[in-house]
Motif scaffolding. Structure first.
Motif, PDB file in Angstrom:
ATOM      1  N   GLY A   1       0.776  -1.229   0.000  1.00  0.00           N
ATOM      2  CA  GLY A   1       0.000   0.000   0.000  1.00  0.00           C
ATOM      3  C   GLY A   1       0.803   1.271   0.000  1.00  0.00           C
ATOM      4  O   GLY A   1       0.283   2.318  -0.378  1.00  0.00           O
ATOM      5  N   ASN A   2       2.067   1.219   0.420  1.00  0.00           N
ATOM      6  CA  ASN A   2       2.854   2.443   0.448  1.00  0.00           C
ATOM      7  C   ASN A   2       4.173   2.244  -0.300  1.00  0.00           C
ATOM      8  O   ASN A   2       4.186   2.281  -1.516  1.00  0.00           O
ATOM      9  N   GLU A   3       5.283   2.024   0.403  1.00  0.00           N
ATOM     10  CA  GLU A   3       6.585   1.907  -0.233  1.00  0.00           C
ATOM     11  C   GLU A   3       7.166   0.508  -0.051  1.00  0.00           C
ATOM     12  O   GLU A   3       6.845  -0.187   0.916  1.00  0.00           O
ATOM     13  N   ALA A   4       8.035   0.134  -0.998  1.00  0.00           N
ATOM     14  CA  ALA A   4       8.728  -1.151  -0.922  1.00  0.00           C
ATOM     15  C   ALA A   4      10.222  -0.923  -1.061  1.00  0.00           C
ATOM     16  O   ALA A   4      10.673  -0.189  -1.947  1.00  0.00           O
ATOM     17  N   ASN A   5      10.992  -1.562  -0.178  1.00  0.00           N
ATOM     18  CA  ASN A   5      12.446  -1.467  -0.207  1.00  0.00           C
ATOM     19  C   ASN A   5      13.018  -2.875  -0.153  1.00  0.00           C
ATOM     20  O   ASN A   5      12.865  -3.560   0.857  1.00  0.00           O
ATOM     21  N   GLY A   6      13.632  -3.315  -1.255  1.00  0.00           N
ATOM     22  CA  GLY A   6      14.182  -4.660  -1.282  1.00  0.00           C
ATOM     23  C   GLY A   6      13.791  -5.395  -2.543  1.00  0.00           C
ATOM     24  O   GLY A   6      13.849  -4.844  -3.647  1.00  0.00           O
ATOM     25  N   VAL A   7      13.345  -6.641  -2.386  1.00  0.00           N
ATOM     26  CA  VAL A   7      13.019  -7.505  -3.520  1.00  0.00           C
ATOM     27  C   VAL A   7      11.588  -7.986  -3.399  1.00  0.00           C
ATOM     28  O   VAL A   7      11.171  -8.454  -2.337  1.00  0.00           O
ATOM     29  N   GLN A   8      10.840  -7.868  -4.506  1.00  0.00           N
ATOM     30  CA  GLN A   8       9.478  -8.387  -4.570  1.00  0.00           C
ATOM     31  C   GLN A   8       9.391  -9.341  -5.757  1.00  0.00           C
ATOM     32  O   GLN A   8       9.702  -8.953  -6.888  1.00  0.00           O
ATOM     33  N   VAL A   9       8.968 -10.577  -5.492  1.00  0.00           N
ATOM     34  CA  VAL A   9       8.854 -11.597  -6.533  1.00  0.00           C
ATOM     35  C   VAL A   9       7.437 -12.150  -6.514  1.00  0.00           C
ATOM     36  O   VAL A   9       6.947 -12.578  -5.467  1.00  0.00           O
ATOM     37  N   ALA A  10       6.777 -12.155  -7.685  1.00  0.00           N
ATOM     38  CA  ALA A  10       5.410 -12.657  -7.778  1.00  0.00           C
ATOM     39  C   ALA A  10       5.236 -13.436  -9.078  1.00  0.00           C
ATOM     40  O   ALA A  10       5.793 -13.070 -10.117  1.00  0.00           O
ATOM     41  N   GLY A  11       4.442 -14.489  -8.999  1.00  0.00           N
ATOM     42  CA  GLY A  11       4.191 -15.286 -10.195  1.00  0.00           C
ATOM     43  C   GLY A  11       3.435 -14.533 -11.269  1.00  0.00           C
ATOM     44  O   GLY A  11       3.630 -14.779 -12.466  1.00  0.00           O
ATOM     45  N   VAL A  12       2.589 -13.577 -10.865  1.00  0.00           N
ATOM     46  CA  VAL A  12       1.797 -12.819 -11.832  1.00  0.00           C
ATOM     47  C   VAL A  12       2.002 -11.316 -11.698  1.00  0.00           C
ATOM     48  O   VAL A  12       2.377 -10.642 -12.644  1.00  0.00           O
ATOM     49  N   LEU A  13       1.755 -10.743 -10.484  1.00  0.00           N
ATOM     50  CA  LEU A  13       1.677  -9.289 -10.339  1.00  0.00           C
ATOM     51  C   LEU A  13       2.366  -8.787  -9.085  1.00  0.00           C
ATOM     52  O   LEU A  13       2.174  -9.335  -7.995  1.00  0.00           O
ATOM     53  N   ASN A  14       3.173  -7.729  -9.240  1.00  0.00           N
ATOM     54  CA  ASN A  14       3.631  -6.897  -8.134  1.00  0.00           C
ATOM     55  C   ASN A  14       2.942  -5.542  -8.254  1.00  0.00           C
ATOM     56  O   ASN A  14       3.096  -4.873  -9.285  1.00  0.00           O
ATOM     57  N   HIS A  15       2.204  -5.141  -7.232  1.00  0.00           N
ATOM     58  CA  HIS A  15       1.533  -3.834  -7.235  1.00  0.00           C
ATOM     59  C   HIS A  15       2.008  -3.050  -6.026  1.00  0.00           C
ATOM     60  O   HIS A  15       1.697  -3.406  -4.893  1.00  0.00           O
ATOM     61  N   ILE A  16       2.769  -1.988  -6.284  1.00  0.00           N
ATOM     62  CA  ILE A  16       3.306  -1.128  -5.234  1.00  0.00           C
ATOM     63  C   ILE A  16       2.748   0.261  -5.473  1.00  0.00           C
ATOM     64  O   ILE A  16       3.034   0.886  -6.498  1.00  0.00           O
ATOM     65  N   ARG A  17       1.973   0.750  -4.513  1.00  0.00           N
ATOM     66  CA  ARG A  17       1.219   1.973  -4.758  1.00  0.00           C
ATOM     67  C   ARG A  17       2.103   3.192  -4.940  1.00  0.00           C
ATOM     68  O   ARG A  17       1.839   4.031  -5.791  1.00  0.00           O
ATOM     69  N   HIS A  18       3.142   3.307  -4.131  1.00  0.00           N
ATOM     70  CA  HIS A  18       3.987   4.489  -4.205  1.00  0.00           C
ATOM     71  C   HIS A  18       5.398   4.111  -4.657  1.00  0.00           C
ATOM     72  O   HIS A  18       5.555   3.483  -5.685  1.00  0.00           O
ATOM     73  N   HIS A  19       6.411   4.449  -3.890  1.00  0.00           N
ATOM     74  CA  HIS A  19       7.789   4.306  -4.347  1.00  0.00           C
ATOM     75  C   HIS A  19       8.316   2.891  -4.117  1.00  0.00           C
ATOM     76  O   HIS A  19       8.052   2.287  -3.088  1.00  0.00           O
ATOM     77  N   ALA A  20       9.098   2.405  -5.093  1.00  0.00           N
ATOM     78  CA  ALA A  20       9.741   1.098  -4.976  1.00  0.00           C
ATOM     79  C   ALA A  20      11.235   1.255  -5.171  1.00  0.00           C
ATOM     80  O   ALA A  20      11.683   1.819  -6.175  1.00  0.00           O
TER      81      ALA A  20
END
Length: 335
Positions: A100-119
């Protein structure tokens, strides 16, 4: 007497208010404290139960899906991970990650990564990465979509505003600013798109479309070969770079690959390296010409469309390889 009672009431009210404020502060402090591990099946069937949406976790493991306010280090979910606030560290889900806000690091998804603000970091998705701004690296099998971005790699489409690094797409790159797009079609607002006509030394004529940024651009061409009936129809794709640009003159280098056929026989494969000098006659009209180094590949039972005129040639059991020098010239119009 009455004044004394009023004074006592005021004192009791102040004391009660202070006690309640202390309790609330204490509860707030407990909510902010990270829970070492959150394990579950799907909300609310987990160790955090119904408080999971407001909890902060160091480690989370969910058979189907999990929800939290914040993740500090690691989350693994069989289907989906939902983080209402910030996500730090590594987030892995079989289908989708939603932050819902920010992501710092690694995001792995089989279909979708949804990051609302800064990644910040790396986003890898089987199909789609969708973020606000992205500072780092995005890799998706289908689509990357972001505001400002550093590097995007997609199997089909990249979309962004300002891209600092490379945009690599199997088909289309779209951006307001992107100096290093690599794709068949590159729709860059601050870049250029050119429609042209070119001929080579063997009588091949190509209608070309070049599109890209200030440095890199993509090349797509379709044409007709007047010189050789066996390789009459041509389809070409490639990548180019503006090496020198001074006033009306510029020097470009290109790598291109073409398939040539008459459909009744086999296909001839041609790979070319080009050095092209261009001159703008008007702000929109440019003429260009230059030498080419070419590699021709075809099956040994097909006719030799060069009649043995090669710098180097090799006859294999099934395929023939030959290299030769050529040239190309043309003109193009900026759209």
């Amino acid at each position: 007497m009455e004044k004394s009672k009023n004074t006592q009431r005021i004192v009791r009210t102040v004391v009660c208010t202070m006690v309640m404020s202390g309790c609330i502060a204490g509860l707030s402090g407990q909510e902010r404290k990270a829970i070492p591990a959150h394990v579950g099946i799907i909300y609310p069937l987990s160790t955090n139960g119904r408080t999971a949406p407001s909890d902060t976790n160091d480690f989370s493991l969910h058979l189907i899906a999990g929800i939290s306010q914040q993740e500090n280090a690691f989350l693994l979910a069989g289907v989906s991970g939902f983080v209402r606030g910030n996500a730090h560290g590594t987030i892995i889900s079989g289908v989708s990650n939603h932050i819902g806000n920010e992501a710092n690091g690694v995001q792995v998804a089989g279909v979708l990564n949804h990051i609302r603000h800064h990644a910040r970091g790396i986003q890898i998705a089987g199909l789609i990465n969708r973020t606000g701004d992205a500072q780092g690296f995005q890799l998706a099998g289908l689509l990357n979509k972001a505001g400002d971005a550093n590097t995007q790699v997609a199997g089909l489409v990249n979309v962004a505003k300002k891209v600092k690094g490379v945009q690599l797409a199997g088909l289309i790159n779209i951006a307001e600013e992107s100096d290093y797009p690599i794709g068949v079609l590159n729709i860059i607002k601050e870049g250029e798109m050119q429609l042209g006509l070119a001929v080579d030394e063997t009588g091949g004529a190509l209608v070309t479309f070049r599109s890209g940024g200030k440095v890199l651009y993509g090349l797509l061409g379709i044409g007709y070969h007047f010189g050789h009936e066996e390789a009459r129809y041509m389809l070409e794709g490639g990548i180019g770079a503006h090496v020198v640009a001074t006033g009306a003159f510029r020097l470009n280098v290109e790598l291109a690959s073409a398939a040539m056929t008459h459909f009744d026989d086999g296909v001839y494969g041609k790979q070319s390296a080009r050095v092209l000098a261009g001159y703008r006659i008007t702000p929109r009209l440019e003429v260009f010409a230059g030498p080419t180094f070419n590699h021709l590949l075809f099956e040994v039972d097909q006719p030799d469309i060069r009649d043995g005129r090669y710098l180097w040639q090799w006859h294999g059991a099934d395929m023939f390889n030959g290299c030769y020098l050529g040239g190309i010239a043309g003109l193009q119009f900026s759209l």
